[in-house]
Design a protein around this motif. Sequence first.
Motif, PDB file in Angstrom:
ATOM      1  N   VAL A  18      -7.925   5.130  -5.321  1.00 21.55           N
ATOM      2  CA  VAL A  18      -7.376   6.435  -5.677  1.00 21.55           C
ATOM      3  C   VAL A  18      -5.901   6.502  -5.327  1.00 21.55           C
ATOM      4  N   GLN A  19      -5.506   5.802  -4.282  1.00 23.79           N
ATOM      5  CA  GLN A  19      -4.105   5.680  -3.895  1.00 23.79           C
ATOM      6  C   GLN A  19      -3.734   4.204  -3.944  1.00 23.79           C
ATOM      7  N   PRO A  20      -2.450   3.857  -4.094  1.00 24.47           N
ATOM      8  CA  PRO A  20      -2.061   2.446  -4.083  1.00 24.47           C
ATOM      9  C   PRO A  20      -2.473   1.783  -2.771  1.00 24.47           C
ATOM     10  N   LEU A  21      -2.992   0.573  -2.857  1.00 24.83           N
ATOM     11  CA  LEU A  21      -3.436  -0.170  -1.683  1.00 24.83           C
ATOM     12  C   LEU A  21      -2.239  -0.631  -0.869  1.00 24.83           C
ATOM     13  N   ARG A  22      -2.300  -0.333   0.433  1.00 23.77           N
ATOM     14  CA  ARG A  22      -1.232  -0.826   1.315  1.00 23.77           C
ATOM     15  C   ARG A  22      -1.842  -1.824   2.301  1.00 23.77           C
ATOM     16  N   ASP A  23      -2.107  -1.365   3.535  1.00 24.13           N
ATOM     17  CA  ASP A  23      -2.612  -2.287   4.550  1.00 24.13           C
ATOM     18  C   ASP A  23      -4.128  -2.352   4.573  1.00 24.13           C
ATOM     19  N   GLY A  24      -4.789  -1.568   3.783  1.00 22.59           N
ATOM     20  CA  GLY A  24      -6.245  -1.587   3.817  1.00 22.59           C
ATOM     21  C   GLY A  24      -6.819  -0.596   2.840  1.00 22.59           C
ATOM     22  N   VAL A  25      -8.163  -0.562   2.766  1.00 21.63           N
ATOM     23  CA  VAL A  25      -8.830   0.321   1.825  1.00 21.63           C
ATOM     24  C   VAL A  25     -10.019   0.975   2.507  1.00 21.63           C
ATOM     25  N   VAL A  26     -10.147   2.275   2.315  1.00 22.21           N
ATOM     26  CA  VAL A  26     -11.269   3.039   2.831  1.00 22.21           C
ATOM     27  C   VAL A  26     -12.264   3.266   1.699  1.00 22.21           C
ATOM     28  N   THR A  27     -13.523   2.991   1.963  1.00 21.35           N
ATOM     29  CA  THR A  27     -14.571   3.192   0.969  1.00 21.35           C
ATOM     30  C   THR A  27     -15.699   4.000   1.576  1.00 21.35           C
ATOM     31  N   LEU A  28     -16.535   4.546   0.706  1.00 24.89           N
ATOM     32  CA  LEU A  28     -17.771   5.201   1.122  1.00 24.89           C
ATOM     33  C   LEU A  28     -18.932   4.438   0.519  1.00 24.89           C
ATOM     34  N   ARG A  29     -19.976   4.264   1.295  1.00 26.23           N
ATOM     35  CA  ARG A  29     -21.222   3.726   0.756  1.00 26.23           C
ATOM     36  C   ARG A  29     -22.352   4.661   1.152  1.00 26.23           C
ATOM     37  N   ALA A  30     -23.430   4.628   0.395  1.00 26.68           N
ATOM     38  CA  ALA A  30     -24.587   5.467   0.701  1.00 26.68           C
ATOM     39  C   ALA A  30     -25.196   5.063   2.033  1.00 26.68           C
ATOM     40  N   ALA A  31     -25.579   6.046   2.821  1.00 28.29           N
ATOM     41  CA  ALA A  31     -26.245   5.764   4.091  1.00 28.29           C
ATOM     42  C   ALA A  31     -27.677   5.311   3.846  1.00 28.29           C
TER      43      ALA A  31
END
Length: 592
Positions: A18-31
């Motif tokens: 959703v934002q340009p990748l810089r030092d890392g990426v945050v994701t969500l996965r189903a619990a």
Amino acid sequence: MTAPCAAPAFTSVQPRTVQPLRDGVVTLRAARAVDAAFVDALTRQTMLAYVARTWSNVSDIAAYFAKNRFDPEHTEIVQCNGQDVGRLTLLVTQDELFVDNIHVQPELQGRGIGGAVLRHVIARARREGRAVRLQCLRVNPAAKLYRRLGFVEQGQDATHFFLRLPSQRPTRSPVVQQPRLHDPGPRELAESHPRVPFFILLKMDVQRRGLLLTPAALDAVQDPLYDYGRSYVIYGQGEQVRKNAPGPMLLRDGTSVLVLAGAQYNEAYTVDFRDGRFLLFDGDAFIDEVDFSPRPDYYGKRTSSGVPMETIATARPQRLDINPYRYCHFWDGGHQCRYCAYFTDVKASSTLADGKFPRQVAGQDLYETVAEALKEPGRFSQVMLTSGADPRGDQTFDFEVDRQIEALQAIGRNFKTRRFASQLIGCGYSRPQLQRLYAETGLTTYCPDIEVWDPKIFDWICPGKAKWNGRDAWIRSALDAVDIFGPGNVYTNAVAGVELAKPHGFATLDQALASHFEACEFFAKNGVIYLSLVWIPWRGSQFHGQKQPPLAFYARLVEGLRDIRRAYGLRASNDDYRHCGNHGDSDLERVQ
């Protein structure tokens, strides 16, 4: 090991930046159920200091953590560069998103992870025309972040601030309503598809879009006549109110609709309670009067071992549904079907059973529950068994077959005849395994669900089935079963619409329909009844958030499937409108 995020971009369950990748990426996965220990420990790590400053009483502190325990139905795991670092618990109502909890591991706080998650929620709310609401302990410095992001204080008490970010556009804006101009509803389709009655179209659309209960309707179904004991959550300012939800909905022509009241889909229908009647609405438009299946007499009773009977067998209008083994081993290695979210919410069922919720149900409990259910005159005319897959054993699925036989034998003790009206939805068993089931139990019908017909899409969507024996073996199982149980006594189900899932599904509705009709023709020639289910992108599944096909797709589908089966003299007597509540095409057989 990959380094944690410093300035994260954000992706959703199906990763997209959703934002340009810089030092890392945050994701969500189903619990998943296995995340319980991580989430509960994380809650203590992040909140204990603030909770201890807020309450000095040990019982108050314990109550806080009990209230904020792991809730897999509404929780996603926050990952940073693929590592589990936090949790988001998000509760969705028709008008707003309630952020129940955002927690990030203490050593990673201050790096923008929590802010990225919250901005993702806000972006979703703006797209959907919803407000965002949350509450925050007064001593928690996160309140400053919430205010910077535009949240406005709506009130406070001795312990909490109550904050809200108003909707950026009206819920009923033209942007929201635009798709409906190209997606005719039940009444319009009843005119263009005169062989598909309005009530069947309405049923499929309610399943497709979901159902919400107004507070008045929710209060009305607390009546013992309707109370099925399933938890339903409504949200008021600064509080969560849990009440019990009803069983299957009944339309005026007797059609049963298997729908989870309160689950969030797309532009859900609403049931209100006015002047002693349940009324169904689509937005502000009144649709029809409805009712709910009465609560069975055995609900609220316990077996001799103390287990609540409603946790052993759930009730549809005229059918008992039993899960003798409540876990799917396809989930162990991430091989679960991608549309599936079943057998993951052990906490809710464990609460119902006072913590007595083993994976395998004891045979004596099965026997006693069915015996008690059958005391209600004229209520039940069929028993259905289904379980999570278990490929273990000397031969694949031997363990599963052994358990199914044990369960069917326990249930069969209630009947004077050797055979009793029953259906087993199982895996693709071998011919010797099928012969054992028929010879050693009173089972009358068998159903190995194919789910998806196209070979490539099958392998992608059903990796567990592809790994354990493969598509051809699942098909062979259905054909072998016809030799044993007889033509018309073997079924297979398809999750209709899932074959259009992105990115590897069909590109067009016509391609998807052609695949279904090819499958139905093949199975019908061999004495197998092929039925369709409405695909629901459940929360907790890998396909959560994907777009479903329009109702017109399902109108064309059920009409075509019914015509093919009729040409081969097949009729779905087990999965009809009284017993199942899931299949529009089998419902269609009773009217034409």
